[in-house]
Design a protein around this motif. Structure first.
Motif, PDB file in Angstrom:
ATOM      1  N   TYR A   1       0.808  -1.209   0.000  1.00  0.00           N
ATOM      2  CA  TYR A   1       0.000   0.000   0.000  1.00  0.00           C
ATOM      3  C   TYR A   1       0.848   1.270   0.000  1.00  0.00           C
ATOM      4  N   GLY A   2       2.175   1.122  -0.041  1.00  0.00           N
ATOM      5  CA  GLY A   2       3.060   2.282   0.033  1.00  0.00           C
ATOM      6  C   GLY A   2       3.231   3.013  -1.280  1.00  0.00           C
ATOM      7  N   CYS A   3       2.140   3.406  -1.920  1.00  0.00           N
ATOM      8  CA  CYS A   3       2.244   4.238  -3.118  1.00  0.00           C
ATOM      9  C   CYS A   3       1.146   5.286  -3.094  1.00  0.00           C
ATOM     10  N   THR A   4       1.426   6.418  -3.719  1.00  0.00           N
ATOM     11  CA  THR A   4       0.432   7.469  -3.874  1.00  0.00           C
ATOM     12  C   THR A   4       0.670   8.156  -5.207  1.00  0.00           C
ATOM     13  N   VAL A   5      -0.227   9.050  -5.596  1.00  0.00           N
ATOM     14  CA  VAL A   5      -0.129   9.708  -6.899  1.00  0.00           C
ATOM     15  C   VAL A   5      -0.167  11.220  -6.699  1.00  0.00           C
ATOM     16  N   VAL A   6       0.766  11.914  -7.359  1.00  0.00           N
ATOM     17  CA  VAL A   6       0.842  13.372  -7.299  1.00  0.00           C
ATOM     18  C   VAL A   6       0.774  13.916  -8.726  1.00  0.00           C
ATOM     19  N   ILE A   7      -0.123  14.864  -8.972  1.00  0.00           N
ATOM     20  CA  ILE A   7      -0.202  15.518 -10.286  1.00  0.00           C
ATOM     21  C   ILE A   7       0.839  16.629 -10.324  1.00  0.00           C
ATOM     22  N   GLU A   8       1.827  16.487 -11.200  1.00  0.00           N
ATOM     23  CA  GLU A   8       2.927  17.455 -11.254  1.00  0.00           C
ATOM     24  C   GLU A   8       2.761  18.471 -12.378  1.00  0.00           C
ATOM     25  N   GLN A   9       1.912  18.184 -13.348  1.00  0.00           N
ATOM     26  CA  GLN A   9       1.684  19.144 -14.439  1.00  0.00           C
ATOM     27  C   GLN A   9       0.238  19.028 -14.902  1.00  0.00           C
ATOM     28  N   TRP A  10      -0.405  20.177 -15.108  1.00  0.00           N
ATOM     29  CA  TRP A  10      -1.780  20.195 -15.599  1.00  0.00           C
ATOM     30  C   TRP A  10      -1.941  21.389 -16.529  1.00  0.00           C
ATOM     31  N   GLU A  11      -2.093  21.118 -17.796  1.00  0.00           N
ATOM     32  CA  GLU A  11      -2.345  22.166 -18.787  1.00  0.00           C
ATOM     33  C   GLU A  11      -3.651  21.829 -19.483  1.00  0.00           C
ATOM     34  N   GLU A  12      -4.576  22.761 -19.480  1.00  0.00           N
ATOM     35  CA  GLU A  12      -5.905  22.479 -20.018  1.00  0.00           C
ATOM     36  C   GLU A  12      -6.454  23.692 -20.752  1.00  0.00           C
ATOM     37  N   ASN A  13      -7.091  23.448 -21.895  1.00  0.00           N
ATOM     38  CA  ASN A  13      -7.832  24.498 -22.596  1.00  0.00           C
ATOM     39  C   ASN A  13      -9.092  23.872 -23.191  1.00  0.00           C
ATOM     40  N   GLU A  14      -9.769  24.603 -24.062  1.00  0.00           N
ATOM     41  CA  GLU A  14     -11.039  24.123 -24.599  1.00  0.00           C
ATOM     42  C   GLU A  14     -10.892  22.845 -25.424  1.00  0.00           C
TER      43      GLU A  14
ATOM     44  N   GLU B   1      -6.243   2.976 -18.878  1.00  0.00           N
ATOM     45  CA  GLU B   1      -7.555   2.904 -18.221  1.00  0.00           C
ATOM     46  C   GLU B   1      -7.868   4.190 -17.458  1.00  0.00           C
ATOM     47  N   ALA B   2      -6.838   4.781 -16.833  1.00  0.00           N
ATOM     48  CA  ALA B   2      -7.048   6.046 -16.124  1.00  0.00           C
ATOM     49  C   ALA B   2      -7.421   7.148 -17.111  1.00  0.00           C
ATOM     50  N   ARG B   3      -6.727   7.187 -18.252  1.00  0.00           N
ATOM     51  CA  ARG B   3      -7.008   8.223 -19.245  1.00  0.00           C
ATOM     52  C   ARG B   3      -8.455   8.122 -19.727  1.00  0.00           C
ATOM     53  N   GLN B   4      -8.963   6.918 -19.906  1.00  0.00           N
ATOM     54  CA  GLN B   4     -10.342   6.746 -20.354  1.00  0.00           C
ATOM     55  C   GLN B   4     -11.332   7.345 -19.353  1.00  0.00           C
ATOM     56  N   ASP B   5     -11.069   7.136 -18.057  1.00  0.00           N
ATOM     57  CA  ASP B   5     -11.936   7.715 -17.017  1.00  0.00           C
ATOM     58  C   ASP B   5     -11.816   9.239 -16.983  1.00  0.00           C
ATOM     59  N   ILE B   6     -10.593   9.750 -17.172  1.00  0.00           N
ATOM     60  CA  ILE B   6     -10.374  11.197 -17.119  1.00  0.00           C
ATOM     61  C   ILE B   6     -11.063  11.891 -18.300  1.00  0.00           C
ATOM     62  N   VAL B   7     -11.046  11.252 -19.464  1.00  0.00           N
ATOM     63  CA  VAL B   7     -11.741  11.797 -20.637  1.00  0.00           C
ATOM     64  C   VAL B   7     -13.232  11.955 -20.327  1.00  0.00           C
ATOM     65  N   LYS B   8     -13.832  10.939 -19.687  1.00  0.00           N
ATOM     66  CA  LYS B   8     -15.252  11.018 -19.317  1.00  0.00           C
ATOM     67  C   LYS B   8     -15.483  12.146 -18.323  1.00  0.00           C
ATOM     68  N   LEU B   9     -14.551  12.305 -17.392  1.00  0.00           N
ATOM     69  CA  LEU B   9     -14.698  13.312 -16.341  1.00  0.00           C
ATOM     70  C   LEU B   9     -14.590  14.724 -16.910  1.00  0.00           C
ATOM     71  N   LEU B  10     -13.600  14.954 -17.791  1.00  0.00           N
ATOM     72  CA  LEU B  10     -13.357  16.290 -18.329  1.00  0.00           C
ATOM     73  C   LEU B  10     -14.129  16.570 -19.616  1.00  0.00           C
ATOM     74  N   ASP B  11     -14.594  15.496 -20.252  1.00  0.00           N
ATOM     75  CA  ASP B  11     -15.348  15.608 -21.505  1.00  0.00           C
ATOM     76  C   ASP B  11     -14.526  16.306 -22.585  1.00  0.00           C
ATOM     77  N   LYS B  12     -13.256  15.895 -22.723  1.00  0.00           N
ATOM     78  CA  LYS B  12     -12.378  16.417 -23.766  1.00  0.00           C
ATOM     79  C   LYS B  12     -11.198  15.465 -23.928  1.00  0.00           C
ATOM     80  N   PRO B  13     -10.458  15.552 -25.026  1.00  0.00           N
ATOM     81  CA  PRO B  13      -9.280  14.698 -25.206  1.00  0.00           C
ATOM     82  C   PRO B  13      -8.237  14.952 -24.115  1.00  0.00           C
ATOM     83  N   VAL B  14      -7.541  13.872 -23.722  1.00  0.00           N
ATOM     84  CA  VAL B  14      -6.544  13.959 -22.646  1.00  0.00           C
ATOM     85  C   VAL B  14      -5.266  13.248 -23.061  1.00  0.00           C
ATOM     86  N   PHE B  15      -4.118  13.930 -22.891  1.00  0.00           N
ATOM     87  CA  PHE B  15      -2.811  13.269 -22.990  1.00  0.00           C
ATOM     88  C   PHE B  15      -2.322  13.080 -21.562  1.00  0.00           C
ATOM     89  N   LEU B  16      -2.062  11.824 -21.185  1.00  0.00           N
ATOM     90  CA  LEU B  16      -1.666  11.512 -19.815  1.00  0.00           C
ATOM     91  C   LEU B  16      -0.304  10.841 -19.807  1.00  0.00           C
TER      92      LEU B  16
END
Length: 295
Positions: free
Chosen positions: A210-223, A257-272
């Motif tokens: 269980y010794g893992c976690t996730v940190v978002i280090e970069q987030w760039e988003e537009n329309e 699989e994470a990218r597929q969920d994020i696309v649904k969440l943001l409703d736009k294309p995602v590069f992960l």
């Protein structure tokens, strides 16, 4: 006569792996909390919002109250549960139907007054002998005099509306705290990090501690789309090959699989982009845990 608006905080509590996050997601109608067969995957207090005509529910999905392990992370997660119980208007105590354990009983002294507390019997669709539900309910009511009992199945959408009605009846009158279309008070960066962590638990949870976690280090988003860089923090160098898998296949599947969920969440294309860093002993140091958002 105008119906008064009701708004308040609702804590969903219980021992690990009784279905709290599945229930929270089903009530809110969106995937905000990690769902996994592994126990103790929820680590944070997550507020999810549901607004109806005359009510706004602010659901607090808490970590499972942990009694068997005393590490820094578990101490911090237990504090999250204790704080939530002291601050909310209604408490939903989730117990798996047919399974009362010492872990369930250890939460009872922390519950507020019975009139604020609802017992939810989860996973009733898995109960093989339905006639066992009534005697089991009577047994649990001898442990604590809950003001209402609602058997539910979050995955089958059984009695969720009845549960919402019971909660709404106990909410205080007051103005809404969030906009009608709000789903959570957590930033999208946090939700995305949790989605990635869910994939890790589902795909390599048996191999990776269980010794893992996730940190978002970069987030760039537009329309037109979003570009996200996510770092998986592990405690040991030996965790890296487990997470990568043969030929990097584990990591590729986690990212896909994470990218597929994020696309649904943001409703736009995602590069992960997902990568790994080793940070020794991070889960045992409260200062590091606070830096990573664990309190």
């Amino acid at each position: 006569m105008n119906t008064p608006f009701r708004c308040g905080f609702v804590a969903i509590v219980g021992r690990p792996n009784v279905g709290k996050s599945t229930l929270a997601n089903a009530l809110i109608g969106a995937k905000l909390s990690i769902v996994s067969r592994k126990a103790q995957t929820t680590r944070h207090r997550i507020n999810g919002v549901l607004t109806r005509d005359n009510e706004q529910f602010i659901f607090v999905d808490t970590p499972g109250f942990q009694t068997r392990h005393g590490g820094a992370m578990n101490r911090m997660m237990n504090r999250v549960v204790t704080q939530a119980l002291s601050e909310v208007d209604v408490v939903v105590h989730v117990v798996e139907a047919g399974k009362w354990t010492p872990g369930d009983a250890q939460l009872l002294p922390m519950l507020p007054a019975p009139e604020k507390t609802i017992l939810v019997l989860s996973k009733v669709d898995r109960l093989k002998q339905k006639n066992e539900l009534f005697p089991f309910t009577q047994k649990v009511l001898k442990e604590f005099p809950y003001s209402a009992v609602v058997p539910v199945s979050a995955v089958k959408d059984v009695q969720l509306d009845q549960l919402l009605e019971e909660i709404a009846a106990r909410l205080p009158e007051g103005e809404p705290m969030f906009e009608p279309d709000a789903l959570t008070d957590r930033p999208m960066r946090f939700i995305v990090a949790e989605l990635i962590r869910e994939k890790i638990f589902r795909l390599v949870g048996d191999e990776l501690p269980y010794g893992c976690t996730v940190v978002i280090e970069q987030w760039e988003e537009n329309e037109t789309g979003a570009r996200i860089a996510a770092c998986v923090v592990v405690e040991r160098e030996s965790h890296r090959p487990i997470l990568l898998g043969a030929g990097g296949n584990h990591m590729k599947r986690i990212a896909t699989e994470a990218r597929q969920d994020i696309v649904k969440l943001l409703d736009k294309p995602v590069f992960l982009d997902v990568y790994i860093k080793v940070r020794k002993g991070w889960s045992e140091r409260e200062s590091v845990l606070r830096d990573l958002g664990y309190e």
